[in-house]
Structures are given as structure tokens and as C-alpha cells.
Motif scaffolding. Structure first.
Motif, mmCIF file in Angstrom:
data_model
loop_
_atom_site.group_PDB
_atom_site.id
_atom_site.type_symbol
_atom_site.label_atom_id
_atom_site.label_comp_id
_atom_site.label_asym_id
_atom_site.label_seq_id
_atom_site.Cartn_x
_atom_site.Cartn_y
_atom_site.Cartn_z
ATOM 1 N N TYR A 270 -6.914 -25.044 21.157
ATOM 2 C CA TYR A 270 -5.830 -25.363 22.094
ATOM 3 C C TYR A 270 -4.540 -24.609 21.760
ATOM 4 C CZ TYR A 270 -8.715 -29.001 24.167
ATOM 5 O OH TYR A 270 -9.721 -29.663 24.820
ATOM 6 N N THR A 271 -4.000 -24.830 20.568
ATOM 7 C CA THR A 271 -2.720 -24.214 20.226
ATOM 8 C C THR A 271 -2.772 -22.693 20.265
ATOM 9 O OG1 THR A 271 -2.031 -26.085 18.873
ATOM 10 C CG2 THR A 271 -0.995 -23.965 18.401
ATOM 11 N N TYR A 272 -3.829 -22.105 19.698
ATOM 12 C CA TYR A 272 -3.905 -20.644 19.628
ATOM 13 C C TYR A 272 -4.636 -20.025 20.820
ATOM 14 C CZ TYR A 272 -1.966 -20.621 14.914
ATOM 15 O OH TYR A 272 -1.118 -20.758 13.836
ATOM 16 N N LEU A 273 -5.808 -20.507 21.162
ATOM 17 C CA LEU A 273 -6.614 -19.838 22.193
ATOM 18 C C LEU A 273 -6.164 -20.130 23.618
ATOM 19 C CD1 LEU A 273 -10.235 -20.014 20.720
ATOM 20 C CD2 LEU A 273 -8.706 -18.041 20.889
ATOM 21 N N HIS A 274 -5.326 -21.138 23.811
ATOM 22 C CA HIS A 274 -4.790 -21.349 25.162
ATOM 23 C C HIS A 274 -3.643 -20.379 25.467
ATOM 24 C CE1 HIS A 274 -7.309 -24.813 25.819
ATOM 25 N NE2 HIS A 274 -6.712 -25.077 26.963
ATOM 26 N N LEU A 275 -3.062 -19.775 24.424
ATOM 27 C CA LEU A 275 -2.005 -18.782 24.675
ATOM 28 C C LEU A 275 -2.519 -17.599 25.483
ATOM 29 C CD1 LEU A 275 0.781 -17.504 24.368
ATOM 30 C CD2 LEU A 275 0.075 -16.685 22.103
ATOM 31 N N PRO A 276 -3.658 -16.958 25.120
ATOM 32 C CA PRO A 276 -4.145 -15.866 25.977
ATOM 33 C C PRO A 276 -4.509 -16.318 27.380
ATOM 34 C CG PRO A 276 -5.706 -16.354 24.200
ATOM 35 C CD PRO A 276 -4.435 -17.061 23.876
ATOM 36 N N LEU A 277 -4.914 -17.573 27.556
ATOM 37 C CA LEU A 277 -5.116 -18.083 28.916
ATOM 38 C C LEU A 277 -3.804 -18.006 29.692
ATOM 39 C CD1 LEU A 277 -7.240 -21.375 28.495
ATOM 40 C CD2 LEU A 277 -8.061 -19.124 29.193
ATOM 41 N N MET A 278 -2.724 -18.459 29.063
ATOM 42 C CA MET A 278 -1.415 -18.455 29.718
ATOM 43 C C MET A 278 -0.941 -17.034 30.009
ATOM 44 S SD MET A 278 -0.343 -21.599 30.114
ATOM 45 C CE MET A 278 1.424 -21.439 30.240
ATOM 46 N N ILE A 279 -1.066 -16.156 29.017
ATOM 47 C CA ILE A 279 -0.634 -14.767 29.215
ATOM 48 C C ILE A 279 -1.438 -14.126 30.338
ATOM 49 C CG2 ILE A 279 -0.559 -12.466 28.155
ATOM 50 C CD1 ILE A 279 0.088 -13.798 25.503
ATOM 51 N N GLY A 280 -2.745 -14.382 30.352
ATOM 52 C CA GLY A 280 -3.598 -13.822 31.408
ATOM 53 C C GLY A 280 -3.170 -14.265 32.787
#
Length: 395
Positions: A270-280
């Protein structure tokens, strides 16, 4: 302050708190749209990383104590005000405008205030939890290091400034990873998964806003209607790919994990891997905004003009990044590796040079078809598993 229970849900104050992030995401998209270059995209990604780090701290805090009770309520509102001022400074994050205060320095100070309020409230909420308080002490150096580097970057320009921004992000993210998970707690898997699902909806909503904002100054026409519909279909496909079963399965895995394993899963998935979701998603929003401008005849463009360069890579690459991050989250939570999503991500990157020669509307259509094809394929391939996950969750 009242502690959060296992079956807790997001409070109204948390949803109110998230509104400033809607504005912040819109500001980042607008900033990148003004300078749609490779350095501009990199700076946008760095800004999103800082904004994300501001948000995730409160996602962990509100999983520990109820955000709308006692001192937590006042602290959340103070942090919200600081985050709003940070968002106001985003257009000047890298280049100070004439007159007024130093924009980059204001952003760095507001970021520090958001972080200080978070750590201060967490310290009070920790009570007699000695391990958690020790972890908060270890957390402080990365917080000070990250904000100090942003302050230094505010006085630089060009590549040096971007490099120091990257160092600030690395200090925050890397420092937190290095201190480990000892002492942290995730009392409610339901609340935690819900909070991240809501922020993904906010990001997808921003992509829809980008479609509308891109044509507000243009006369409505059939090309705009078609392009807007395709853009909405893309946002809908991403929503489907995340919320149809993924969010339910990930929440189930988080709920089944216990103790340190739940914390590690929450940190990575959640904390780390959701960031690329947001950037994408935000990169997609930039591409959609540019396509709508092209088909609407903005700045002399015609329907025959292709979308190319960084905006096209942002649109296709953003969706590819979303797919890759999704696969990583699925593997970390359920040990499920969806090959078809990796294949789609690779295909999206591979076709960019080809669609750069076709009209912008056509490149948007190709992206829409590929995403819908993925949804249809997974609908049939995972039909039984899908039904099991959804029905088991709703029983």
C-alpha cells in the motif's frame, strides 16, 4: 484519543482531509501540462512522491486513532491547512515567480509542517507504547533530512535542483524502509484498505477533471464528445481493474495477516506500491488533457495531428506503470501474478512509437481498445474466482 477497532471505516473528516489532495493532484497535472517535457514529467513525479508521502503518514495515523475524535480532529485540520498551502505553492515548486514569498521555500516549509504535526500527534497517540515511540524517534532523521533537502533545492535551479529533490524523496522513502517495521501497528485492515481505495478514486476523478478542464475554453464539438467518451472509458477501465476484485482480495489478505507481517504487507503493497498507481493515473490525466486540446483545435491543432513525445509517453506509460504496480500489489498480498497485465504494460510501451504517427484521437482509441480487451479477457478467465471473491466478501 480513541483507538481504532478492527472493523473501523473511514470517517467523514478523513474524506474531507482528502479534498486537499484532489486540488494538489490537479495542480501537478496543470504544471506538467504547461511544460510537457521529460524534465517536466520527472519533476511532476517527484512532486507526486512528496504529496503522497504527506498523505500516507495520516493513513497510518488514522488507522491508530480515530481522526474525528479529540485532539486528532484539530491536528488533522491543521495538517489539512498546511497541505492546502503546499498545493497552492505547487506552480512555484521549482521556479519562484516574481514578487511575493519564495515559492519553493514556502512549499518546503509547508511540507515540514505537515510532517511535524503527523509525528507529534503519533507521539501522543502512542501513549505507553515504548516500541512505537522508539520507532518515531528513528523516523525523525529521515523527516528532517527530506525537508532540509527540499529547502536546499529551493535555492537551486535546473538539473541540480531536480537532483536534490530526488535526494529528498530518497531520504524520506529510503529512511523509512531502513528503520524497519518494529513498533508500528495496523489495527484495522478494513480501514486501511478502504483509505487507499478512496485515494485511488480521487486520482481517477482527477483524470476525469483533466478531461473537462482541457476543453472548457473550447467550443463543444463531435470530436470533443468522442474523445471525452473514450477518456471516460479509459478511467472506467482502470477503476474496474482495481475495484472489481483486486481491492477485495488485497483487503482479505491484509486482514488475514497478523502482527509484523500485516505491517510489512501494508508498507510494501500500500504505502510503496500504490505510489506508482497514483503517478500512472496522473500521467494518464496529462495525456488525456493534451488529446482533448488537440481534437478541439487548441493552438491551431487539427484532427489529423498526432500526439507525440512526452505527453504520449505519459498517457501510455502511465497506464503501463499502473499495470506493473497492480501486478506487484497482487503478488505481495495474494501471491498472484497476472501475466496478462505485464503483457499489456509491455505492449503499451512497445506501440508508443507506432501510434505517434497516427492522429491523437486514434492513439486514444487504441489505448481504449487495449484496456477494454484486458477487462473482457479477465472477465472470462477469472469468472469463477471473481464470483467467489465478491460473494464471499459480501456475505
Amino acid at each position: 484519543m480513541e483507538r481504532v477497532g478492527e472493523r473501523a471505516s473511514a470517517t467523514n473528516l478523513e474524506l474531507f482531509f482528502d479534498l486537499v489532495f484532489v486540488f494538489a493532484l490537479t495542480q501537478v497535472t496543470a504544471m506538467m501540462a504547461e511544460t510537457p517535457t521529460w524534465p517536466g514529467l520527472l519533476r511532476g513525479a517527484l512532486l507526486l512522491s512528496v504529496i503522497w508521502w504527506s498523505w500516507i503518514g495520516y493513513s497510518w495515523l488514522s488507522n491508530w486513532v480515530k481522526a474525528d475524535e479529540g485532539l486528532a480532529r484539530s491536528a488533522m485540520l491543521i495538517a489539512m491547512a498546511a497541505m492546502f498551502l503546499l498545493a497552492l505553492a505547487i506552480p512555484e515548486a521549482f521556479d519562484d515567480l516574481p514578487g511575493g514569498l519564495d515559492g519553493p521555500l514556502v512549499l518546503a516549509f509547508c511540507y515540514l509542517l505537515v510532517r511535524v504535526v503527523h509525528v507529534w500527534l503519533f507521539w501522543i497517540a502512542a501513549g505507553d507504547e515504548a516500541e512505537l515511540r522508539a520507532q518515531l524517534v528513528r523516523f525523525v532523521p529521515s523527516m528532517i533530512g527530506g525537508t532540509a533537502l527540499l529547502a536546499i533545492a529551493s535555492q537551486l535551479s535546473g538539473a541540480a535542483q531536480t537532483a536534490v529533490w530526488a535526494a529528498a524523496v530518497l531520504a524520506d522513502y529510503g529512511g523509512t524502509m531502513l528503520i524497519g517495521t518494529k513498533g508500528w501497528r495496523l489495527p484495522s485492515a478494513k480501514h486501511f484498505a478502504e483509505r487507499y481505495g478512496l485515494i485511488i478514486i480521487i486520482a481517477l476523478g482527477e483524470s476525469i477533471v483533466a478531461i473537462g478542464v482541457g476543453v472548457t475554453h473550447l467550443a463543444i464539438s463531435w470530436p470533443i464528445i468522442v474523445a471525452a467518451t473514450l477518456g471516460l472509458a479509459i478511467a472506467g477501465a482502470l477503476w474496474w481493474s482495481y475495484f472489481d476484485t483486486h481491492v477485495l482480495a488485497a483487503e482479505q489478505a491484509l486482514a488475514e495477516a497478523r502482527g509484523a507481517e500485516r505491517v510489512r504487507m501494508g508498507q510494501v503493497a500500500y504505502t510503496y506500491l500504490h505510489l506508482p498507481l497514483m503517478i500512472g493515473i496522473v500521467m494518464l490525466a496529462l495525456g488525456l488533457k493534451k488529446v482533448l486540446g488537440y481534437v478541439g483545435g487548441e493552438k491551431g491543432h487539427t484532427l489529423a495531428d498526432p500526439l507525440y513525445g512526452p505527453p504520449l509517453w505519459a498517457m501510455y506509460g502511465g497506464v503501463a506503470l499502473f499495470m506493473f504496480a497492480y501486478v506487484g500489489i497482487g503478488w505481495r498480498t495474494k501471491h498472484v501474478f497476472k501475466v496478462e497485465r505485464v503483457v499489456l504494460g509491455v505492449v503499451l510501451l512497445a506501440v508508443v512509437p507506432l501510434v505517434s504517427y497516427v492522429p491523437a484521437m486514434a492513439s486514444l482509441g487504441v489505448l481504449t481498445v487495449l484496456l477494454i480487451a484486458l477487462i473482457v479477457y479477465e472477465w472470462f478467465k477469472y469468472h469463477d474466482i471473481r464470483e467467489e471473491i465478491r460473494h464471499a466478501t459480501h456475505e
